[in-house]
Design a protein around this motif. Structure first.
Motif, PDB file in Angstrom:
ATOM      1  N   GLU A  33       0.586  -1.191   0.600  1.00  0.00           N
ATOM      2  CA  GLU A  33      -0.437  -0.062  -0.155  1.00  0.00           C
ATOM      3  C   GLU A  33       0.727   1.283   0.017  1.00  0.00           C
ATOM      4  OE1 GLU A  33      -2.990   0.045   0.325  1.00  0.00           O
ATOM      5  OE2 GLU A  33      -3.992  -1.503   1.346  1.00  0.00           O
ATOM      6  N   ASN A  34       0.735   2.454  -0.232  1.00  0.00           N
ATOM      7  CA  ASN A  34       1.020   3.621  -0.032  1.00  0.00           C
ATOM      8  C   ASN A  34       0.440   4.417   1.244  1.00  0.00           C
ATOM      9  OD1 ASN A  34       1.749   4.228  -1.900  1.00  0.00           O
ATOM     10  ND2 ASN A  34       0.133   4.606  -3.418  1.00  0.00           N
ATOM     11  N   TYR A  35       1.520   4.103   1.925  1.00  0.00           N
ATOM     12  CA  TYR A  35       0.848   3.219   3.651  1.00  0.00           C
ATOM     13  C   TYR A  35       1.814   4.740   4.791  1.00  0.00           C
ATOM     14  CZ  TYR A  35       4.986   1.337   3.360  1.00  0.00           C
ATOM     15  OH  TYR A  35       6.012   0.565   3.917  1.00  0.00           O
ATOM     16  N   GLY A  36       2.523   6.095   3.553  1.00  0.00           N
ATOM     17  CA  GLY A  36       2.838   7.170   3.723  1.00  0.00           C
ATOM     18  C   GLY A  36       4.645   6.500   4.482  1.00  0.00           C
ATOM     19  N   GLY A  37       4.828   6.187   4.355  1.00  0.00           N
ATOM     20  CA  GLY A  37       5.714   5.756   5.918  1.00  0.00           C
ATOM     21  C   GLY A  37       7.467   5.076   4.658  1.00  0.00           C
ATOM     22  N   ASP A  38       8.739   4.789   5.761  1.00  0.00           N
ATOM     23  CA  ASP A  38       9.781   4.378   5.278  1.00  0.00           C
ATOM     24  C   ASP A  38       9.621   3.235   4.275  1.00  0.00           C
ATOM     25  OD1 ASP A  38      10.969   6.669   5.892  1.00  0.00           O
ATOM     26  OD2 ASP A  38      11.871   6.212   7.416  1.00  0.00           O
ATOM     27  N   GLY A  39      10.522   2.251   3.829  1.00  0.00           N
ATOM     28  CA  GLY A  39      10.598   1.115   3.679  1.00  0.00           C
ATOM     29  C   GLY A  39      10.461   0.354   4.473  1.00  0.00           C
ATOM     30  N   ALA A  40       9.456  -1.170   4.068  1.00  0.00           N
ATOM     31  CA  ALA A  40       8.887  -2.148   4.978  1.00  0.00           C
ATOM     32  C   ALA A  40       9.946  -2.914   4.772  1.00  0.00           C
ATOM     33  CB  ALA A  40       7.607  -2.458   4.472  1.00  0.00           C
ATOM     34  N   TYR A  41       9.560  -3.761   5.888  1.00  0.00           N
ATOM     35  CA  TYR A  41      10.255  -4.460   6.453  1.00  0.00           C
ATOM     36  C   TYR A  41       9.559  -6.046   6.437  1.00  0.00           C
ATOM     37  CZ  TYR A  41      15.113  -3.018   7.963  1.00  0.00           C
ATOM     38  OH  TYR A  41      16.167  -2.852   8.228  1.00  0.00           O
ATOM     39  N   LEU A  42      10.175  -7.150   5.688  1.00  0.00           N
ATOM     40  CA  LEU A  42       9.242  -8.034   5.053  1.00  0.00           C
ATOM     41  C   LEU A  42       9.183  -9.435   5.628  1.00  0.00           C
ATOM     42  CD1 LEU A  42       7.306  -6.753   2.744  1.00  0.00           C
ATOM     43  CD2 LEU A  42       6.233  -6.275   4.512  1.00  0.00           C
ATOM     44  N   ALA A  43       9.133 -10.102   6.254  1.00  0.00           N
ATOM     45  CA  ALA A  43       9.898 -11.729   6.348  1.00  0.00           C
ATOM     46  C   ALA A  43       8.567 -12.512   5.924  1.00  0.00           C
ATOM     47  CB  ALA A  43       9.559 -11.951   7.946  1.00  0.00           C
ATOM     48  N   VAL A  44       9.157 -13.331   4.691  1.00  0.00           N
ATOM     49  CA  VAL A  44       7.909 -14.084   4.216  1.00  0.00           C
ATOM     50  C   VAL A  44       8.283 -15.621   4.265  1.00  0.00           C
ATOM     51  CG1 VAL A  44       6.766 -15.330   2.257  1.00  0.00           C
ATOM     52  CG2 VAL A  44       8.193 -12.968   2.078  1.00  0.00           C
ATOM     53  N   TYR A  45       7.620 -16.787   5.322  1.00  0.00           N
ATOM     54  CA  TYR A  45       8.300 -17.821   5.717  1.00  0.00           C
ATOM     55  C   TYR A  45       7.082 -19.006   5.749  1.00  0.00           C
ATOM     56  CZ  TYR A  45       6.130 -15.884  10.224  1.00  0.00           C
ATOM     57  OH  TYR A  45       5.479 -15.492  11.169  1.00  0.00           O
ATOM     58  N   LEU A  46       7.044 -19.688   5.794  1.00  0.00           N
ATOM     59  CA  LEU A  46       6.104 -21.500   6.265  1.00  0.00           C
ATOM     60  C   LEU A  46       6.061 -21.696   7.040  1.00  0.00           C
ATOM     61  CD1 LEU A  46       7.288 -23.897   2.787  1.00  0.00           C
ATOM     62  CD2 LEU A  46       5.048 -21.806   3.114  1.00  0.00           C
ATOM     63  N   THR A  47       4.941 -22.323   7.479  1.00  0.00           N
ATOM     64  CA  THR A  47       4.673 -22.748   8.474  1.00  0.00           C
ATOM     65  C   THR A  47       4.011 -24.259   8.713  1.00  0.00           C
ATOM     66  OG1 THR A  47       2.662 -21.359   8.908  1.00  0.00           O
ATOM     67  CG2 THR A  47       4.626 -20.679  10.255  1.00  0.00           C
ATOM     68  N   ASP A  48       4.211 -25.120   9.334  1.00  0.00           N
ATOM     69  CA  ASP A  48       3.200 -26.618   9.166  1.00  0.00           C
ATOM     70  C   ASP A  48       1.528 -26.740   9.528  1.00  0.00           C
ATOM     71  OD1 ASP A  48       3.521 -26.303  11.890  1.00  0.00           O
ATOM     72  OD2 ASP A  48       5.401 -28.191  11.576  1.00  0.00           O
ATOM     73  N   ALA A  49       1.513 -27.775   8.972  1.00  0.00           N
ATOM     74  CA  ALA A  49      -0.249 -27.915  10.027  1.00  0.00           C
ATOM     75  C   ALA A  49      -0.270 -27.811  11.294  1.00  0.00           C
ATOM     76  CB  ALA A  49      -0.179 -28.992   9.258  1.00  0.00           C
ATOM     77  N   GLN A  50       0.770 -27.184  11.971  1.00  0.00           N
ATOM     78  CA  GLN A  50       0.839 -27.753  13.655  1.00  0.00           C
ATOM     79  C   GLN A  50       1.212 -26.051  13.634  1.00  0.00           C
ATOM     80  OE1 GLN A  50       2.409 -30.773  12.065  1.00  0.00           O
ATOM     81  NE2 GLN A  50       0.054 -30.945  12.671  1.00  0.00           N
ATOM     82  N   GLY A  51       1.089 -25.239  12.640  1.00  0.00           N
ATOM     83  CA  GLY A  51       1.545 -23.457  13.349  1.00  0.00           C
ATOM     84  C   GLY A  51       3.116 -24.028  13.297  1.00  0.00           C
ATOM     85  N   ALA A  52       4.003 -24.764  13.023  1.00  0.00           N
ATOM     86  CA  ALA A  52       5.455 -24.406  13.422  1.00  0.00           C
ATOM     87  C   ALA A  52       5.790 -24.553  12.551  1.00  0.00           C
ATOM     88  CB  ALA A  52       5.994 -26.011  13.797  1.00  0.00           C
ATOM     89  N   TYR A  53       7.286 -23.566  12.474  1.00  0.00           N
ATOM     90  CA  TYR A  53       7.835 -23.092  11.437  1.00  0.00           C
ATOM     91  C   TYR A  53       8.260 -23.789  10.372  1.00  0.00           C
ATOM     92  CZ  TYR A  53      12.126 -21.010   9.400  1.00  0.00           C
ATOM     93  OH  TYR A  53      13.096 -19.886   8.988  1.00  0.00           O
ATOM     94  N   ALA A  54       8.492 -23.621   9.489  1.00  0.00           N
ATOM     95  CA  ALA A  54       9.012 -24.719   8.537  1.00  0.00           C
ATOM     96  C   ALA A  54       9.805 -24.288   7.884  1.00  0.00           C
ATOM     97  CB  ALA A  54       8.294 -25.259   7.497  1.00  0.00           C
ATOM     98  N   ARG A  55       9.904 -22.821   7.551  1.00  0.00           N
ATOM     99  CA  ARG A  55      11.113 -22.270   6.397  1.00  0.00           C
ATOM    100  C   ARG A  55      11.150 -20.834   6.398  1.00  0.00           C
ATOM    101  NH1 ARG A  55      11.953 -25.199   0.568  1.00  0.00           N
ATOM    102  NH2 ARG A  55      12.163 -22.765  -0.520  1.00  0.00           N
ATOM    103  N   THR A  56      12.081 -20.198   5.872  1.00  0.00           N
ATOM    104  CA  THR A  56      12.006 -18.776   5.883  1.00  0.00           C
ATOM    105  C   THR A  56      12.547 -18.865   4.050  1.00  0.00           C
ATOM    106  OG1 THR A  56      13.356 -18.280   7.651  1.00  0.00           O
ATOM    107  CG2 THR A  56      13.444 -16.567   6.144  1.00  0.00           C
ATOM    108  N   LEU A  57      11.129 -18.109   3.754  1.00  0.00           N
ATOM    109  CA  LEU A  57      11.524 -17.685   2.296  1.00  0.00           C
ATOM    110  C   LEU A  57      12.136 -17.020   1.432  1.00  0.00           C
ATOM    111  CD1 LEU A  57       7.604 -19.058   1.050  1.00  0.00           C
ATOM    112  CD2 LEU A  57       9.797 -20.311   1.471  1.00  0.00           C
ATOM    113  N   TRP A  58      11.354 -15.485   1.900  1.00  0.00           N
ATOM    114  CA  TRP A  58      12.782 -15.093   2.106  1.00  0.00           C
ATOM    115  C   TRP A  58      12.248 -13.084   3.224  1.00  0.00           C
ATOM    116  CZ3 TRP A  58      15.485 -13.736  -1.335  1.00  0.00           C
ATOM    117  CH2 TRP A  58      16.273 -12.367  -1.642  1.00  0.00           C
ATOM    118  N   VAL A  59      13.673 -12.759   3.131  1.00  0.00           N
ATOM    119  CA  VAL A  59      13.497 -11.332   3.619  1.00  0.00           C
ATOM    120  C   VAL A  59      13.646 -10.286   3.649  1.00  0.00           C
ATOM    121  CG1 VAL A  59      13.996 -10.595   6.689  1.00  0.00           C
ATOM    122  CG2 VAL A  59      13.449 -12.923   6.010  1.00  0.00           C
ATOM    123  N   ALA A  60      12.694  -9.176   3.559  1.00  0.00           N
ATOM    124  CA  ALA A  60      13.237  -7.793   3.162  1.00  0.00           C
ATOM    125  C   ALA A  60      13.505  -6.934   4.017  1.00  0.00           C
ATOM    126  CB  ALA A  60      11.948  -7.184   1.976  1.00  0.00           C
ATOM    127  N   GLY A  61      15.239  -6.136   3.943  1.00  0.00           N
ATOM    128  CA  GLY A  61      15.261  -5.070   4.506  1.00  0.00           C
ATOM    129  C   GLY A  61      16.609  -5.856   5.712  1.00  0.00           C
TER     130      GLY A  61
END
Lengths: 158, 735
Positions: A33-61
């Motif tokens: 969005e045009n949220y009116g601020g600096d560049g956003a930090y984003l973490a894109v990741y996968l969790t499994d069926a139990q909600g546990a962490y599986a893998r990081t796909l990308w971290v921006a920032g």
């Protein structure tokens, strides 16, 4: 009002999961969005069926000291010492689009896994569960809106 | 160590970029003050648990409470698909309105932090902060040298208006600038991960569902023990994740709390680096400390002032060293001239001496003092030395004394000429040290040490006459100072006195010409002058001005001086010949150490003869009725009681609190002015004990006599004239 696609990133990931006979590339497109601020930090990741962490796909920032603001990812992935390996890039400006490509094992699809994105912007609120979308064939190609910073999110299976 | 070039070049380079940081910093400080005034802060001891309970009751879907540095409480919520940010009254949890941070403030913050250039800009800003730190340190070192040490740092500043503005502002804001730049560097180090603020990885904790119901925020023991005053942020457990926990961050550290049991699952103390960072943030931004922000703002705004005055001083100091024609090689010269000069003014005198000696057929080598070396061909050696601050040598000649001590003595004769200002306690101290060192080494003396006050061309010419006699050859030293542009002044009226000792005197009043606005703005011409400043008058055909103390200021609307006719005096003769309507060419030279500073403490004015003129100017300008006490010594009431009628009138108007007159050539006239002071010792002591300022104007013997009497009087107060001089309370204008 999204600007042209500026940030195209390809993440070639070694498979962290065993017994994957086949894998396919997944392309994830995230427009802010045009949220009116600096560049956003984003973490894109996968969790499994139990909600546990599986893998990081990308971290921006680039600045590690802000990763605590990506609190869900930061907490879940704290045991993964290789979470940043080969998957980091610049923060994403407002209105811009981040594209990430990852190779995912077929076994992950339609198996209860979720793609999650945590987002944070300096001097603005953190958004730890900005996006939570099940990794299912049925969801592919469907746009989703985020809670605060992401105007539209979608992934494509190839 | 010579800090001057460091200060100068850092100022020109880093200082120019620091303009942006200073101005934006001042704007942001205003923000801090405004935010603090508009904020609705919590009571100091309100527990975080109570605040969270109130917020839970009024805002559904609350996700995070943040306490802004201003004290405001902001709640982020996500309710029915909408992200909301609200300002909340901590007293009852009531929503005050939406929270919308100002985009303009954000823009200024980015400009301040990174010049809007991202990480490259952040590095640049950090470099400028380092530059500011070094500028502050080098400025402090220069000021210590100028003032003469730490103990005199609080003394009155001397020098031109620009110098005083630069140095006095520096003295006032130095600590703030040091703190600002040091904290900026620390925060930059944290930004670039050179300093690690967090305690490492977060603990892997989850809430364990033991019951269906969650505990309300108000019943969580950890939050009950934390005060809102220390709160940074409180994260509510996510509605979508049953294992999520409460997470609270305060000044002391962060904690995780189980949403069902209320147990504190983990606590991490804030690292020392984090605590330092919090303090650095507070000191740098003034956020949450509006009184400090009020100090920070002017300090930021002072940077443009530093920059402009520094630039002017740099340009003034860039006087080129004169090009010396016929500068013989050192080994072949029979006359050597060595110069020690901080700002370059002494070089003008050296050039005059050099040229005159070359004209008389000498082979002259002129160089700066650090190159002191006397070859076998040299027969005369001249040292022209200026003194800086508390008797220090000019920076380039700092090691000259050691060098002289190592130089083998030859048969050459030496003469030392000192340049300085009698207003300073250590008048020509460096020249004295040079003279003593040469004498101790065993050099023979050509002429005794001579001291030149305020670059006086007359005193220099007199020394030239002595030199001509000593050398046995004709020599004329006509020093032509670089003069400011003159203004034409038209005589309005003259008031004649027979004067004492057959030297008639005249009070001349000139009209003030209309000023061009450009000159007035630039302070040129006669834009600004006060009583006690000097009027430089150029007699027709004369290149050297004569200076007269002004008996009026710009506000009086006229220019008034009192001139005694000296036998053979070119300028005084010219002035005495003027009739109303005639014109002169003149300029004003500030005499900043002598003019009164406008403080409301009593003033003791002591003048003799025409020396009463600047004192009269002080009294005339005394609209505030500061108690002024005048001791006026003349010879005969019928001959030289200058300004007598005005003084009587001002007594009646209370511009003048008291008047003591003595007349030395009249029976029972009271003797000299110092005799009157001696008789009045008790009264003068009482005035001095109350902090009175003293201004003395007249001949040198008179000023010395006055200083002796006042030293006696001050002795019982454990004070001395020298101490008062150092504080700027005592100043002389002698001729």
């Amino acid at each position: 009002m999204s600007r042209p696609l500026m940030t195209t990133v390809a993440a070639a990931c070694a498979l962290a999961l065993p017994a994957a006979a086949h894998s396919r590339p997944v392309t994830i497109a995230t427009t802010l969005e045009n949220y009116g601020g600096d560049g956003a930090y984003l973490a894109v990741y996968l969790t499994d069926a139990q909600g546990a962490y599986a893998r990081t796909l990308w971290v921006a920032g680039g600045k590690a000291k802000y990763y605590t603001h990506l609190s869900g990812w930061n907490r879940l992935s704290s045991g993964d010492s290789k979470r940043l390996q080969g998957v980091t890039g610049a923060s994403v400006g407002q209105g811009r689009t981040l594209r990430v490509t990852a190779d995912l094992a077929d076994a992950l699809i339609d198996a209860g896994y979720e793609i999650r994105i945590d987002a944070a912007v300096e001097d603005m609120r953190d958004s730890p569960a900005e996006i939570r979308v099940p990794l299912s064939a049925a969801n592919a190609g469907k746009p989703h809106a985020g809670r605060q910073y992401i105007q539209s999110f979608s992934f494509e299976l190839q | 160590m010579d800090w001057r070039p460091i200060h100068r070049w850092l100022g020109l380079v880093a200082g120019t970029i620091a303009l942006i940081l200073g101005i934006t910093g001042a704007v942001l400080a205003v923000d801090s003050v405004r935010d603090a005034w508009q904020s609705v802060p919590a009571a100091a001891d309100l527990p975080v648990a109570a605040l969270a309970q109130r917020v839970s009751a009024t805002i559904s879907g609350a996700e995070e409470i943040r306490r802004l540095p201003s004290g405001d409480i902001v709640v982020y919520a996500f309710d029915a698909g909408r992200a909301m940010a609200s300002r909340v009254d901590p007293a009852d949890g009531r929503v005050l309105g939406p929270y919308r941070p100002s985009g303009l403030s954000h823009w200024f913050k980015k400009l301040h932090r990174s010049f809007l250039l991202g990480d490259a800009g952040r590095l640049g800003a950090a470099a400028v902060a380092l530059g500011m730190l070094l500028l502050s340190v080098s400025g402090l070192m220069l000021m210590l040298r100028r003032m003469g040490g730490w103990r005199r740092l609080a003394d009155r500043m001397r020098g031109s208006l620009v110098q005083r503005l630069h140095a006095a502002t520096g003295r006032a804001v130095l600590v703030v600038l040091l703190l600002s730049s040091a904290t900026a560097l620390y925060m930059s180090a944290a930004t670039f991960d050179l300093v690690v603020l967090d305690a490492g990885s977060e603990p892997d904790v989850v809430s364990v569902q033991i019951a269906q119901a969650e505990l309300p925020a108000g019943r969580l023991p950890l939050l009950q023990g934390l005060r809102v005053g220390d709160l940074r942020r409180l994260g509510f457990p996510s509605a979508a994740d049953p294992e999520d926990t409460w997470k609270v961050t305060t000044a002391q550290g962060q904690g995780w709390v189980d949403r069902y049991s209320g147990q504190t699952l983990a606590w991490q103390d804030a690292t020392a680096a984090q605590r330092i960072h919090d303090w650095a943030m507070l000191l740098h931004t003034g956020e949450g400390a509006w009184v400090w922000a009020l100090v920070l703002g002017p300090a930021g705004a002072s940077i443009p002032l530093f920059w402009v005055t520094g630039l002017i001083l740099w340009r003034q100091g860039r006087l080129p060293r004169p090009r010396l024609a016929d500068n013989s090689p050192s080994a072949q010269a029979d006359v050597l001239i060595f110069v020690a000069s901080e700002t370059g003014s002494t070089w003008g005198f050296a050039q005059t001496l050099h040229d005159a000696l070359v004209r008389s057929g000498h082979r002259v080598h002129t160089n700066s003092l650090e190159h002191f070396q006397v070859g076998t061909a040299a027969r005369r050696v001249f040292l022209l030395a200026a003194t800086y601050g508390e008797g220090q040598p000019p920076a380039h000649a700092a090691r000259a004394l050691e060098r002289i001590a190592r130089t083998p003595v030859t048969a050459a004769q030496v003469a030392v000429l000192g340049f300085g200002d009698r207003q300073y306690p250590a008048f020509c101290a460096f020249a004295e040290a040079l003279d003593a060192a040469l004498g101790a080494q065993g050099w023979s003396t050509l002429l005794p040490l001579t001291r030149i006050h305020q670059q006086s061309a007359q005193e220099f010419a007199r020394w030239g006459q002595d030199l001509a006699r000593a050398l046995g050859e004709p020599l004329e030293l006509a020093y032509r100072p670089r003069l400011p542009p003159t203004t034409e002044l038209q005589l309005l009226s003259r008031q004649d006195y027979p004067g004492g000792a057959d030297q008639p005197a005249v009070i001349l009043r000139f009209g003030l010409p209309a000023q061009r606005w450009r000159d007035r703005l630039a302070g040129q011409g006669l834009a600004r002058f006060v009583a006690g400043d000097l009027l430089g008058v150029l007699a027709p055909g004369s290149g050297a001005p004569r200076y007269y103390s002004l008996a009026s200021g710009r506000r009086d609307g006229f220019v008034e001086i009192c001139v005694r006719r000296l036998p053979g005096g070119v300028c005084s003769g010219f002035l005495h010949g003027l009739q109303p309507g005639d014109s002169i060419q003149a300029f004003v030279r500030p005499n900043p150490g002598f003019a009164l500073d406008g403080e409301r403490r009593p003033v003791v004015l002591i003048g003799a003869g025409t020396g009463v003129a600047p004192l009269v100017g002080f009294i005339r300008a005394n609209a505030r009725r500061t108690p002024m006490h005048l001791y006026f010594g003349a010879r005969d009431p019928a001959r030289d009681f200058y300004f007598g009628a005005e003084l009587e009138r001002w007594l009646g108007e209370k511009r003048l609190a008291s008047l003591r007159t003595v007349f030395s050539r009249v029976a029972n006239g009271g003797g000299y002015v110092q005799d009157a002071l001696h008789r009045d010792a008790g009264r003068v002591r009482a005035l001095l004990a109350r902090g009175a300022a003293v201004r003395v104007c007249g001949s040198r013997p008179m000023a010395q006599g006055v200083a002796r009497v006042l030293d006696d009087i001050l002795g019982t107060l454990r004070l001395s004239v020298a101490q008062l001089k150092a504080k700027g309370r005592y100043a002389e204008d002698v001729f």
